[in-house]
Design a protein around this motif. Structure first.
Motif, PDB file in Angstrom:
ATOM      1  N   ASP A  77       5.429 -13.809  -3.267  1.00  0.00           N
ATOM      2  CA  ASP A  77       6.744 -13.415  -2.032  1.00  0.00           C
ATOM      3  C   ASP A  77       6.588 -11.556  -2.449  1.00  0.00           C
ATOM      4  O   ASP A  77       8.159 -11.654  -2.131  1.00  0.00           O
ATOM      5  N   MET A  78       6.485 -10.824  -2.832  1.00  0.00           N
ATOM      6  CA  MET A  78       6.157 -10.041  -3.260  1.00  0.00           C
ATOM      7  C   MET A  78       5.023  -9.170  -2.201  1.00  0.00           C
ATOM      8  O   MET A  78       4.570  -9.367  -1.706  1.00  0.00           O
ATOM      9  N   ILE A  79       5.975  -8.648  -1.606  1.00  0.00           N
ATOM     10  CA  ILE A  79       5.337  -7.233  -1.019  1.00  0.00           C
ATOM     11  C   ILE A  79       5.124  -5.752  -1.573  1.00  0.00           C
ATOM     12  O   ILE A  79       5.641  -5.407  -2.057  1.00  0.00           O
ATOM     13  N   ALA A  80       4.302  -4.589  -2.312  1.00  0.00           N
ATOM     14  CA  ALA A  80       3.686  -4.136  -2.154  1.00  0.00           C
ATOM     15  C   ALA A  80       4.588  -2.964  -2.220  1.00  0.00           C
ATOM     16  O   ALA A  80       5.322  -2.694  -1.098  1.00  0.00           O
ATOM     17  N   GLY A  81       4.980  -2.036  -3.056  1.00  0.00           N
ATOM     18  CA  GLY A  81       5.090  -0.695  -3.079  1.00  0.00           C
ATOM     19  C   GLY A  81       3.914   0.150  -3.119  1.00  0.00           C
ATOM     20  O   GLY A  81       3.514   0.058  -4.712  1.00  0.00           O
ATOM     21  N   VAL A  82       4.883   1.374  -3.159  1.00  0.00           N
ATOM     22  CA  VAL A  82       3.456   2.264  -3.737  1.00  0.00           C
ATOM     23  C   VAL A  82       4.508   3.195  -5.070  1.00  0.00           C
ATOM     24  O   VAL A  82       5.140   4.061  -5.061  1.00  0.00           O
ATOM     25  N   GLY A  83       3.583   2.948  -5.994  1.00  0.00           N
ATOM     26  CA  GLY A  83       4.188   3.181  -7.179  1.00  0.00           C
ATOM     27  C   GLY A  83       3.577   4.457  -7.387  1.00  0.00           C
ATOM     28  O   GLY A  83       4.494   5.358  -8.017  1.00  0.00           O
ATOM     29  N   ALA A  84       2.950   5.051  -6.645  1.00  0.00           N
ATOM     30  CA  ALA A  84       2.465   6.353  -7.336  1.00  0.00           C
ATOM     31  C   ALA A  84       1.523   6.751  -6.060  1.00  0.00           C
ATOM     32  O   ALA A  84       1.039   6.027  -5.777  1.00  0.00           O
ATOM     33  N   CYS A  85       1.558   7.944  -5.477  1.00  0.00           N
ATOM     34  CA  CYS A  85      -0.700   9.071  -4.773  1.00  0.00           C
ATOM     35  C   CYS A  85      -0.772   9.665  -5.679  1.00  0.00           C
ATOM     36  O   CYS A  85       0.365  10.611  -5.706  1.00  0.00           O
ATOM     37  N   LYS A  86      -1.514   9.914  -5.886  1.00  0.00           N
ATOM     38  CA  LYS A  86      -2.107  11.408  -6.591  1.00  0.00           C
ATOM     39  C   LYS A  86      -2.592  12.468  -5.013  1.00  0.00           C
ATOM     40  O   LYS A  86      -3.048  13.338  -5.501  1.00  0.00           O
ATOM     41  N   THR A  87      -1.633  11.832  -4.423  1.00  0.00           N
ATOM     42  CA  THR A  87      -2.848  12.943  -3.079  1.00  0.00           C
ATOM     43  C   THR A  87      -2.037  13.743  -3.302  1.00  0.00           C
ATOM     44  O   THR A  87      -1.395  13.795  -1.577  1.00  0.00           O
ATOM     45  N   GLU A  88      -2.002  14.698  -3.319  1.00  0.00           N
ATOM     46  CA  GLU A  88      -1.006  15.937  -3.246  1.00  0.00           C
ATOM     47  C   GLU A  88      -1.162  17.225  -2.122  1.00  0.00           C
ATOM     48  O   GLU A  88      -0.495  17.642  -1.764  1.00  0.00           O
ATOM     49  N   ASP A  89      -1.804  16.015  -1.156  1.00  0.00           N
ATOM     50  CA  ASP A  89      -2.711  17.206  -0.207  1.00  0.00           C
ATOM     51  C   ASP A  89      -1.716  16.195   1.128  1.00  0.00           C
ATOM     52  O   ASP A  89      -1.847  17.093   2.189  1.00  0.00           O
ATOM     53  N   CYS A  90      -1.326  15.528   1.007  1.00  0.00           N
ATOM     54  CA  CYS A  90      -0.476  15.261   1.999  1.00  0.00           C
ATOM     55  C   CYS A  90       0.283  15.313   2.793  1.00  0.00           C
ATOM     56  O   CYS A  90       1.448  15.821   1.349  1.00  0.00           O
ATOM     57  N   ARG A  91       0.823  15.701   3.120  1.00  0.00           N
ATOM     58  CA  ARG A  91       2.546  16.407   3.923  1.00  0.00           C
ATOM     59  C   ARG A  91       3.791  15.173   3.108  1.00  0.00           C
ATOM     60  O   ARG A  91       4.880  15.721   2.760  1.00  0.00           O
ATOM     61  N   TYR A  92       3.903  14.177   2.180  1.00  0.00           N
ATOM     62  CA  TYR A  92       4.513  12.595   2.323  1.00  0.00           C
ATOM     63  C   TYR A  92       4.502  13.008   0.638  1.00  0.00           C
ATOM     64  O   TYR A  92       5.144  11.812   0.227  1.00  0.00           O
ATOM     65  N   ASN A  93       3.601  14.121  -0.173  1.00  0.00           N
ATOM     66  CA  ASN A  93       3.759  13.745  -1.598  1.00  0.00           C
ATOM     67  C   ASN A  93       4.418  15.129  -2.626  1.00  0.00           C
ATOM     68  O   ASN A  93       4.297  15.588  -1.829  1.00  0.00           O
ATOM     69  N   VAL A  94       5.669  13.932  -2.970  1.00  0.00           N
ATOM     70  CA  VAL A  94       6.546  14.801  -3.596  1.00  0.00           C
ATOM     71  C   VAL A  94       6.221  14.671  -4.798  1.00  0.00           C
ATOM     72  O   VAL A  94       6.159  13.135  -5.523  1.00  0.00           O
ATOM     73  N   HIS A  95       5.364  15.802  -6.252  1.00  0.00           N
ATOM     74  CA  HIS A  95       5.311  14.971  -7.095  1.00  0.00           C
ATOM     75  C   HIS A  95       4.714  14.352  -7.555  1.00  0.00           C
ATOM     76  O   HIS A  95       5.044  12.940  -8.298  1.00  0.00           O
TER      77      HIS A  95
END
Ligand code: SF4
Ligand code: SF4
Length: 97
Positions: free
Chosen positions: A54-72
């Motif tokens: 019954d869980m829907i995943a969240g994005v816990g971390a993203c290492k793709t610093e080239d993406c415009r949505y990536n902050v730290h």
């Protein structure tokens, strides 16, 4: 304003252990492996089902610093979609900065 964990709105990678009915049931996923590539690093195949039904995943971390949505190395998008791209399970919401 505190950041909220973006939801994995849907994932088309049906052969992943965490996938059921186009939904990711891991509690959180990590995107970006290697860090220039928006690949789902949590993806793996198993005969045993993973995650919490019954869980829907969240994005816990993203290492793709080239993406415009990536902050730290975190994802600041509202939600993401994951699917196969050029043979890899990728974040399809990725946009080059
Ligand atoms: S988002 Fe990643 S871990 Fe979740 S089902 Fe898709 S490929 Fe698997
Ligand atoms: S949208 Fe960008 S920052 Fe968010 S998970 Fe996908 S690649 Fe990472």
């Amino acid at each position: 304003m505190p950041m909220k964990m973006p939801e994995v709105r849907n994932c088309a990678v049906s052969n992943c252990a965490y996938n059921s009915k186009k939904t990711c049931h891991a509690i959180a996923v990590t995107i970006g492996h290697p860090k220039s590539d928006p690949k789902c690093d949590t993806f793996f195949e198993s005969s045993v089902r993973g995650g919490v039904d019954d869980m829907i995943a969240g994005v816990g971390a993203c290492k793709t610093e080239d993406c415009r949505y990536n902050v730290h190395f975190e994802c600041a998008a509202t939600s993401i979609q994951v699917g196969m791209k050029e043979g890899d399970p990728d974040c399809l919401t990725f946009e080059m900065r």
